[in-house]
Design an enzyme around this catalytic site. Sequence first.
Site, PDB file in Angstrom:
ATOM      1  N   VAL A 136       0.710  -1.248   0.043  1.00  0.00           N
ATOM      2  CA  VAL A 136       0.035  -0.050   0.239  1.00  0.00           C
ATOM      3  C   VAL A 136       1.032   1.122  -0.279  1.00  0.00           C
ATOM      4  O   VAL A 136       1.585   1.670   0.963  1.00  0.00           O
ATOM      5  CB  VAL A 136      -0.929   0.077   1.161  1.00  0.00           C
ATOM      6  N   CYS A 137       0.922   1.832  -1.076  1.00  0.00           N
ATOM      7  CA  CYS A 137       1.888   3.225  -1.186  1.00  0.00           C
ATOM      8  C   CYS A 137       1.507   4.280  -0.156  1.00  0.00           C
ATOM      9  O   CYS A 137       2.523   4.614   0.279  1.00  0.00           O
ATOM     10  CB  CYS A 137       1.554   3.878  -2.600  1.00  0.00           C
ATOM     11  N   PHE A 138       0.104   4.540   0.120  1.00  0.00           N
ATOM     12  CA  PHE A 138       0.064   5.665   0.960  1.00  0.00           C
ATOM     13  C   PHE A 138       0.232   5.199   2.403  1.00  0.00           C
ATOM     14  O   PHE A 138      -0.147   5.984   3.451  1.00  0.00           O
ATOM     15  CB  PHE A 138      -1.259   6.188   0.618  1.00  0.00           C
TER      16      PHE A 138
END
Length: 275
Positions: A136-138
């Site tokens: 999950v990038c964020f």
Amino acid sequence: MKVFVDGYRRGALNMAIDTALADWVANQEEEILILRFYRWNPPCLSLGRNQDPSVINTDYLKRMGFDLVRRPTGGMAVLHWKELTYAVVAKNSDKRLPRNVIASYLKISTALKKGLNDLGFPVEINDRRASKISHVCFQVPSVNELVISGRKLIGSAQTRRRGSILQHGSILLKAMPKEYLNCFSGLSDYENTFEKTKQGMIGLEDYSGDRVELQKLVDSLIKAFSLVFEDKAEYVSYKELGNDFLERLDEYERMFDSYEWNFERKTLGRFNSNR
């Protein structure tokens, strides 16, 4: 600085445009900086170039009508929905963008920060490396990415192909942690992951409580990039870049739309060459 301000486009076309621009810049004799802003329709989950697609909940994407595309850049998955995407393209030899990857991130983040600060958003540049890698990038900000009160506002990724640098990133308007996490399958300890993601990301409208005027946002960012990179903005159309650009664009769109690229990471056509 050549500027492109696009509306909504499909994920495959957005990635094709960024990649074709990188090729075009690499083949120019002079050093040309490109700044592009765009959005996505339908909403799209973009995977990092080397990310394993088995972590994606494709049933949820289909149910929601979301698109899926693999980016030419690295990093982790991003849900492009309530956001604005930017892209910066330059020649590898362009002295305005440092050759060091982390330093080039900082230069671009400096321009983004100024444009957002000028609109009253208290954005800061994160100076800590991510302590944990996630699909999950964020969930966690990386070094030199932009945050508000420690919460990640912009997720960016960069690639350096033959002769050019491409960096693009998602500027969140609204954080969508539930919808974002539902794009993944097999997450362990979902409740804990959801809470970390919810606390780790923030959108401009989450902070302000008001609707962001996109034209003002784009105008402020263009002005900031012009000042930081000392280059006057010139608004242009893709047709002005010539037939070779348009041919590459068509070829790349087919690649980014293909199962072979998105699920098997197989490149097609001229992707591995700027010639």
